[in-house]
Design an enzyme around this catalytic site. Structure first.
Site, mmCIF file in Angstrom:
data_model
loop_
_atom_site.group_PDB
_atom_site.id
_atom_site.type_symbol
_atom_site.label_atom_id
_atom_site.label_comp_id
_atom_site.label_asym_id
_atom_site.label_seq_id
_atom_site.Cartn_x
_atom_site.Cartn_y
_atom_site.Cartn_z
ATOM 1 N N LYS A 137 0.748 -1.352 -0.116
ATOM 2 C CA LYS A 137 -0.173 0.128 0.109
ATOM 3 C C LYS A 137 0.871 1.287 0.040
ATOM 4 O O LYS A 137 0.736 2.409 -0.596
ATOM 5 C CB LYS A 137 -1.150 0.318 1.092
ATOM 6 N N HIS A 186 -7.192 -29.196 -37.982
ATOM 7 C CA HIS A 186 -8.470 -28.573 -37.468
ATOM 8 C C HIS A 186 -8.892 -29.410 -36.347
ATOM 9 O O HIS A 186 -9.883 -29.898 -36.322
ATOM 10 C CB HIS A 186 -9.507 -28.562 -38.560
#
Length: 509
Positions: free
Chosen positions: A134, A270
């Protein structure tokens, strides 16, 4: 300048702290951290000397004190804060080096009790980490040993860390406590019988140019823990950046490779195998996989589970491929592949592992989670349900076909012979349609007898059996489980086909 040090992971700690001491810093340390540093000749100040209060409750309470958090949290640019510190005899702390009790490692141990887990929930550590994070404008918070060298180098060069570095350290610190708390929350909710909440932790590995289509944005994330057969931890040796579709296809190839221990090659397009084969060596496997479908392999992927040799590199060089995947490459192979600059050459750890792998699929407004289908059944003669029993020669193909069809999109049919695929039917809306596609491929390639057909799901009618017989199928392997199993068995008996039920379904959607 003062630093407070209290760590569980002591990797590189002594060198880091000694570096601070050499630069004139005072070191405050707690418990085991202080013992280690003092044993290595690093002078420290005990936490109780700072707080004027002993560690109590078996060490549960030692750093939760105003002389600790005041020294961390006070804003140096606010006169009232600094005056308060002076009035209360509190000295500032400019660096906090803290990492937390090993909660995750503790609960991973076999037979761990709730009491053991509770004692490895850190309280003072997260409080100090969050306080320092902080107040990042004034305080460096270091919770990752990998940051020790950077922090020490900046202090040595500039007298302190830069604001940019402190901000980054702050962000990493909040990530550290968030991951820690999510692990505790998951464990404690389970112990308490509360509804599960899923906390996922992934690191951004790559910003992708686009997703499945150019108008879709996409990113590629990696789990924190390294695993085998996992593309995020692969080494890309050469080639263009992986695309979204490349990653999907390569992942599908690795899923197939995972199931084979003998020399094996798969060509994939694919997310479906278009050719796959086992062989006495990797070249034999490659040749059979390539011969299975020379058309579909164009623009696809080739994966092998043995070292990629110069001979194999020379064989694939004339073919347009997007990716090749192997556990290793010979220097000669890499020299040959280097001529194809756009070819993505991926080296992937293929160490066998029994560790469960989770699979996540996003849906609108939610998420599906399941264990990856890593189950591998060996097809045996005892699985036969027809009057005609499989010959010993057919058993290898029945087992091979069953392993391959698992990786074909449902409705899935694989037709194989002599250890390689000769027809693949994927993703049709009815099973007989998939069978027709696969069987016609086999016929077009000149295979008209001694074929094995594998189906990922049960055959709900006898029509697939009848169709298979017309194309030279002599053996079928499927899960079984249909209310009309008797019809399929009767048709197989009528046509002289052997049929085996595995009792396991392998849908792939």
């Amino acid at each position: 300048m003062r630093a407070l040090v209290s760590v569980s992971d002591k990797t590189g700690l002594v060198e880091f702290v000694q570096g601070l001491v050499d630069l004139g810093w005072e070191i405050i340390a707690t418990g085991g951290t202080q013992k280690l540093l003092e044993s290595k000749g690093v002078k420290t100040i005990g936490i109780s000397e700072v707080t004027g209060f002993p560690e109590i409750c078996d060490g549960r309470v030692k750093t939760l004190h105003p002389k600790v958090h005041g020294g961390i949290l006070a804003r140096r640019d606010v006169p009232e804060h600094m005056a308060t510190l002076k009035e209360n005899g509190i000295e500032t702390i400019e660096l906090v080096c803290v990492n937390l009790y090993p909660f995750r490692q503790t609960i991973a141990k076999e037979g761990v009790t709730l009491e053991d887990a509770i004692e490895n929930i850190d309280i003072g550590g997260p409080s100090m980490v969050r306080s320092a994070a902080k107040n990042w404008r004034d305080v460096s918070i270091v919770c990752d040993p990998n940051d020790y060298d950077t922090v020490l180098a900046e202090i040595r060069e500039k007298g302190n860390t830069t604001p940019e570095t402190r901000l980054k350290l702050s962000a990493k610190a909040y990530t550290h406590t968030a991951e820690y708390d999510s692990c505790i929350a998951t464990y404690m909710r389970k112990q308490a019988g509360l509804n599960e909440k899923l906390f996922l932790e992934y690191d951004l590995k790559q910003e992708l140019r686009y997703g499945e289509n150019p108008h879709q944005s996409a990113k590629f994330y990696a789990e924190g823990e390294k695993s085998s057969f996992a593309l995020p931890f692969a080494r890309q040796i050469q080639g263009k950046e992986l695309s979204y579709n490349n990653i999907q296809d390569a992942n599908a190839a690795l899923s197939v490779l995972r199931d084979f221990s003998e020399p094996f090659c798969v060509a994939l397009k694919h997310m479906n195998p278009c050719g796959a084969a086992v062989g006495k060596n990797i070249m034999e496997a490659w040749q059979a996989a390539y011969e299975a479908d020379k058309v579909s392999i164009y623009g696809g992927i080739v994966g092998v589970n043995r070292e990629f040799t110069a001979e194999l590199a020379a064989a694939v060089k004339p073919i347009f491929l997007e990716i090749v995947i192997a556990p290793s490459y010979t220097p000669e192979a890499l020299e040959i592949l280097a001529a194809k600059k756009n070819l993505r050459v991926m080296e992937v750890d293929m160490t066998p592992s029994d560790k469960p792998v989770m699979q996540y699929v996003g849906v609108a407004g939610g998420l599906l989670a399941q264990h990856l289908d890593t189950a591998v059944e060996t097809v045996t003669p005892e699985m036969c349900v027809t009057k005609v029993k499989p010959s010993e020669a057919l058993m290898a193909d029945l087992d091979f076909g069953w392993k391959i069809v698992k990786h074909v999109k449902s409705n899935a049919i694989a037709v194989v012979r002599d250890g390689h695929t000769i027809g693949i039917g994927a993703g049709q809306t009815n099973r007989v349609g998939s069978a027709e596609i696969a069987l016609k491929q086999a016929q077009a390639a000149g295979f008209t007898d001694g074929l094995v057909l594998a189906s990922d799901g049960f055959l709900p009618f006898d029509d697939t059996v009848a169709l298979a017989a017309q194309y030279g199928v002599t053996a079928i392997v499927q899960p079984g489980g249909s209310i009309r199993d008797a019809d399929a068995i009767a048709k197989a008996d009528e046509l002289g086909i052997t049929m085996l039920f595995t009792g396991v379904r392998h849908f792939k959607h």
